[in-house]
Scaffold this motif. Structure first.
Motif, PDB file in Angstrom:
ATOM      1  N   ALA A 171       0.820  -1.209   0.000  1.00  0.00           N
ATOM      2  CA  ALA A 171       0.000   0.000   0.000  1.00  0.00           C
ATOM      3  C   ALA A 171       0.855   1.261   0.000  1.00  0.00           C
ATOM      4  O   ALA A 171       0.434   2.307  -0.508  1.00  0.00           O
ATOM      5  CB  ALA A 171      -0.929  -0.012   1.214  1.00  0.00           C
ATOM      6  N   ALA A 172       2.059   1.158   0.573  1.00  0.00           N
ATOM      7  CA  ALA A 172       2.940   2.324   0.610  1.00  0.00           C
ATOM      8  C   ALA A 172       3.275   2.817  -0.796  1.00  0.00           C
ATOM      9  O   ALA A 172       3.499   4.016  -1.013  1.00  0.00           O
ATOM     10  CB  ALA A 172       4.223   1.979   1.358  1.00  0.00           C
ATOM     11  N   ARG A 173       3.294   1.892  -1.750  1.00  0.00           N
ATOM     12  CA  ARG A 173       3.617   2.276  -3.127  1.00  0.00           C
ATOM     13  C   ARG A 173       2.517   3.140  -3.731  1.00  0.00           C
ATOM     14  O   ARG A 173       2.786   4.014  -4.555  1.00  0.00           O
ATOM     15  CB  ARG A 173       3.840   1.022  -3.975  1.00  0.00           C
ATOM     16  N   VAL A 174       1.273   2.910  -3.310  1.00  0.00           N
ATOM     17  CA  VAL A 174       0.171   3.750  -3.784  1.00  0.00           C
ATOM     18  C   VAL A 174       0.414   5.194  -3.395  1.00  0.00           C
ATOM     19  O   VAL A 174       0.267   6.116  -4.208  1.00  0.00           O
ATOM     20  CB  VAL A 174      -1.176   3.254  -3.218  1.00  0.00           C
ATOM     21  N   HIS A 175       0.802   5.408  -2.146  1.00  0.00           N
ATOM     22  CA  HIS A 175       1.084   6.771  -1.681  1.00  0.00           C
ATOM     23  C   HIS A 175       2.278   7.369  -2.425  1.00  0.00           C
ATOM     24  O   HIS A 175       2.296   8.569  -2.727  1.00  0.00           O
ATOM     25  CB  HIS A 175       1.348   6.761  -0.182  1.00  0.00           C
ATOM     26  N   GLU A 176       3.262   6.532  -2.743  1.00  0.00           N
ATOM     27  CA  GLU A 176       4.435   7.016  -3.465  1.00  0.00           C
ATOM     28  C   GLU A 176       4.068   7.547  -4.842  1.00  0.00           C
ATOM     29  O   GLU A 176       4.489   8.655  -5.230  1.00  0.00           O
ATOM     30  CB  GLU A 176       5.466   5.893  -3.607  1.00  0.00           C
ATOM     31  N   VAL A 177       3.295   6.777  -5.616  1.00  0.00           N
ATOM     32  CA  VAL A 177       2.982   7.213  -6.981  1.00  0.00           C
ATOM     33  C   VAL A 177       2.011   8.378  -6.984  1.00  0.00           C
ATOM     34  O   VAL A 177       2.037   9.213  -7.894  1.00  0.00           O
ATOM     35  CB  VAL A 177       2.450   6.045  -7.844  1.00  0.00           C
ATOM     36  N   ILE A 178       1.161   8.465  -5.963  1.00  0.00           N
ATOM     37  CA  ILE A 178       0.281   9.630  -5.848  1.00  0.00           C
ATOM     38  C   ILE A 178       1.129  10.881  -5.660  1.00  0.00           C
ATOM     39  O   ILE A 178       0.876  11.930  -6.274  1.00  0.00           O
ATOM     40  CB  ILE A 178      -0.715   9.449  -4.687  1.00  0.00           C
ATOM     41  N   GLY A 179       2.159  10.787  -4.841  1.00  0.00           N
ATOM     42  CA  GLY A 179       3.055  11.917  -4.651  1.00  0.00           C
ATOM     43  C   GLY A 179       3.870  12.224  -5.892  1.00  0.00           C
ATOM     44  O   GLY A 179       4.065  13.392  -6.260  1.00  0.00           O
ATOM     45  N   MET A 180       4.343  11.188  -6.579  1.00  0.00           N
ATOM     46  CA  MET A 180       5.160  11.379  -7.776  1.00  0.00           C
ATOM     47  C   MET A 180       4.395  12.083  -8.886  1.00  0.00           C
ATOM     48  O   MET A 180       4.970  12.846  -9.672  1.00  0.00           O
ATOM     49  CB  MET A 180       5.648  10.024  -8.292  1.00  0.00           C
ATOM     50  N   THR A 181       3.102  11.844  -8.971  1.00  0.00           N
ATOM     51  CA  THR A 181       2.305  12.371 -10.080  1.00  0.00           C
ATOM     52  C   THR A 181       1.485  13.602  -9.708  1.00  0.00           C
ATOM     53  O   THR A 181       0.693  14.091 -10.518  1.00  0.00           O
ATOM     54  CB  THR A 181       1.363  11.277 -10.616  1.00  0.00           C
ATOM     55  N   GLY A 182       1.661  14.117  -8.504  1.00  0.00           N
ATOM     56  CA  GLY A 182       0.981  15.345  -8.103  1.00  0.00           C
ATOM     57  C   GLY A 182      -0.503  15.202  -7.862  1.00  0.00           C
ATOM     58  O   GLY A 182      -1.269  16.162  -8.062  1.00  0.00           O
ATOM     59  N   LEU A 183      -0.928  14.038  -7.390  1.00  0.00           N
ATOM     60  CA  LEU A 183      -2.354  13.789  -7.182  1.00  0.00           C
ATOM     61  C   LEU A 183      -2.789  13.921  -5.722  1.00  0.00           C
ATOM     62  O   LEU A 183      -3.931  13.581  -5.391  1.00  0.00           O
ATOM     63  CB  LEU A 183      -2.709  12.379  -7.671  1.00  0.00           C
ATOM     64  N   GLU A 184      -1.909  14.406  -4.861  1.00  0.00           N
ATOM     65  CA  GLU A 184      -2.220  14.425  -3.425  1.00  0.00           C
ATOM     66  C   GLU A 184      -3.541  15.127  -3.119  1.00  0.00           C
ATOM     67  O   GLU A 184      -4.339  14.630  -2.305  1.00  0.00           O
ATOM     68  CB  GLU A 184      -1.094  15.118  -2.634  1.00  0.00           C
ATOM     69  N   ASN A 185      -3.792  16.272  -3.749  1.00  0.00           N
ATOM     70  CA  ASN A 185      -4.977  17.065  -3.403  1.00  0.00           C
ATOM     71  C   ASN A 185      -6.284  16.488  -3.947  1.00  0.00           C
ATOM     72  O   ASN A 185      -7.368  16.914  -3.516  1.00  0.00           O
ATOM     73  CB  ASN A 185      -4.807  18.497  -3.915  1.00  0.00           C
ATOM     74  N   VAL A 186      -6.196  15.536  -4.880  1.00  0.00           N
ATOM     75  CA  VAL A 186      -7.424  14.990  -5.469  1.00  0.00           C
ATOM     76  C   VAL A 186      -7.502  13.475  -5.289  1.00  0.00           C
ATOM     77  O   VAL A 186      -8.388  12.836  -5.863  1.00  0.00           O
ATOM     78  CB  VAL A 186      -7.505  15.331  -6.977  1.00  0.00           C
ATOM     79  N   ALA A 187      -6.612  12.899  -4.497  1.00  0.00           N
ATOM     80  CA  ALA A 187      -6.542  11.439  -4.378  1.00  0.00           C
ATOM     81  C   ALA A 187      -7.838  10.821  -3.874  1.00  0.00           C
ATOM     82  O   ALA A 187      -8.176   9.691  -4.245  1.00  0.00           O
ATOM     83  CB  ALA A 187      -5.382  11.052  -3.457  1.00  0.00           C
ATOM     84  N   LYS A 188      -8.583  11.523  -3.050  1.00  0.00           N
ATOM     85  CA  LYS A 188      -9.821  10.971  -2.487  1.00  0.00           C
ATOM     86  C   LYS A 188     -11.072  11.407  -3.244  1.00  0.00           C
ATOM     87  O   LYS A 188     -12.184  11.090  -2.843  1.00  0.00           O
ATOM     88  CB  LYS A 188      -9.929  11.393  -1.014  1.00  0.00           C
ATOM     89  N   LYS A 189     -10.867  12.130  -4.355  1.00  0.00           N
ATOM     90  CA  LYS A 189     -12.007  12.578  -5.159  1.00  0.00           C
ATOM     91  C   LYS A 189     -12.335  11.560  -6.244  1.00  0.00           C
ATOM     92  O   LYS A 189     -11.471  10.808  -6.694  1.00  0.00           O
ATOM     93  CB  LYS A 189     -11.699  13.936  -5.800  1.00  0.00           C
ATOM     94  N   ARG A 190     -13.594  11.547  -6.660  1.00  0.00           N
ATOM     95  CA  ARG A 190     -14.011  10.605  -7.699  1.00  0.00           C
ATOM     96  C   ARG A 190     -13.385  10.956  -9.041  1.00  0.00           C
ATOM     97  O   ARG A 190     -13.320  12.118  -9.432  1.00  0.00           O
ATOM     98  CB  ARG A 190     -15.537  10.594  -7.821  1.00  0.00           C
ATOM     99  N   VAL A 191     -12.968   9.921  -9.737  1.00  0.00           N
ATOM    100  CA  VAL A 191     -12.283  10.109 -11.008  1.00  0.00           C
ATOM    101  C   VAL A 191     -13.197  10.749 -12.051  1.00  0.00           C
ATOM    102  O   VAL A 191     -12.734  11.455 -12.947  1.00  0.00           O
ATOM    103  CB  VAL A 191     -11.752   8.753 -11.521  1.00  0.00           C
TER     104      VAL A 191
END
Length: 303
Positions: free
Chosen positions: A105-125
């Protein structure tokens, strides 16, 4: 590494890919170019097992994609950024992918950070912009930390900062020894990103070479000259192999002579020059020349 050998794909009587062979090597960003309908997407889909070849092979690390035991860890692909359940959040989408491939699961957080998705990670696609959808697709491709990346039009919909980010990402991944296979219609960006270029037209490979070699082979350099005495300059440099074109800004484009030769001729004739510069050929010029007769859908310029 991607190895494509004599790949052919037919849809009924339509030949989408016709006896295509090339290799995408580790440590290299390989650009993939071609007009609409050239067979690029079909080729990429064949690599990841979405299209079964009529004949020939498309292998990753020496094996068909369907035979890879841990495909997400071997090859990451962005082929259609919208192929995501719109009711899920970005985090849930990536977490589901991670769970099916035993990725921490830690890798999910890593790629979210790498791609700049932190602010929208919990929003619907479903509410994502085109650019954010592209970032999510790239995050999914990176999730397994694969040695091979396939990115089909990754900068589509991205703002200038995002375009630069994709360029730096591709270069950094190749520098780590990964094979990066990337398509784009932005020639200027491809020239800055790729080391090697594969060009397709009407299902066939038109070129498989380094960018510098493609540009040098497919185009002719010209010299831009600006002078208050154009007619005298024309007389001074005229020759059977010299062609001269007039530009809208008043300058001349000379082919068949180098800048040194033009400068010497102007000096001997005591002609004043305001500008004398060699115009380097571009990837876009080389590409357009190479694919001129390979365009399936051509627009007419309004008169």
């Amino acid at each position: 590494m991607i190895e494509i050998q004599n790949l052919t794909k037919r849809y009924g009587e339509k030949v989408a890919v016709d006896d295509v062979s090339f290799t995408v090597r580790p440590g290299v960003v390989t650009g993939f170019l071609g007009p609409n309908g050239a067979g690029k997407s079909t080729t990429m889909r064949a690599v990841v097992g979405l299209d079964r070849p009529t004949s020939g092979t498309a292998h990753v690390d020496g094996r068909p994609y369907r035979e890879l035991r841990d495909p997400l860890r071997r090859v990451g692909a962005l082929l259609e950024a919208k192929a995501v359940h719109k009711g899920r959040s970005a985090f849930d989408h990536l977490s589901a992918l991670a769970a099916t491939h035993r990725i921490p699961a830690a890798r999910v957080h890593e790629v979210i950070g790498m791609t700049g998705l932190e602010n929208v990670a919990k929003k619907r696609v479903g509410g994502f912009s085109l650019g954010m959808g592209q970032r999510l697709g790239i995050a999914a491709a990176l999730l397994g930390d694969p040695q091979t990346l396939i990115l089909d039009e990754p900068v589509n919909g991205l703002d200038p900062e995002g375009v630069v980010w994709v360029r730096r990402l591709a270069r950094s991944l190749a520098a780590e020894g990964r094979a990066v296979f990337i398509s784009s219609h932005l020639m200027s960006e491809m020239a800055l990103t790729a080391d090697r270029i594969v060009v397709m037209g009407r299902g066939r490979v038109l070129a498989d070479t380094d960018i510098a070699d493609l540009v040098a082979a497919a185009t002719e350099r010209s010299v831009t000259v600006r002078t208050p005495e154009p007619e005298r300059l024309l007389d001074a440099i005229a020759g059977p192999d010299v062609t001269i074109g007039y530009e809208g800004d008043g300058s001349l484009q000379v082919r068949g002579l180098g800048a040194e030769q033009i400068g010497e001729a102007a000096g001997a004739a005591r002609i004043v020059l305001h500008q004398l510069a060699t115009t380097e050929a571009s990837l876009e010029q080389a590409y357009l020349e190479l694919t001129h007769d390979q365009v399936e859908y051509r627009s007419e310029v309004a008169r």
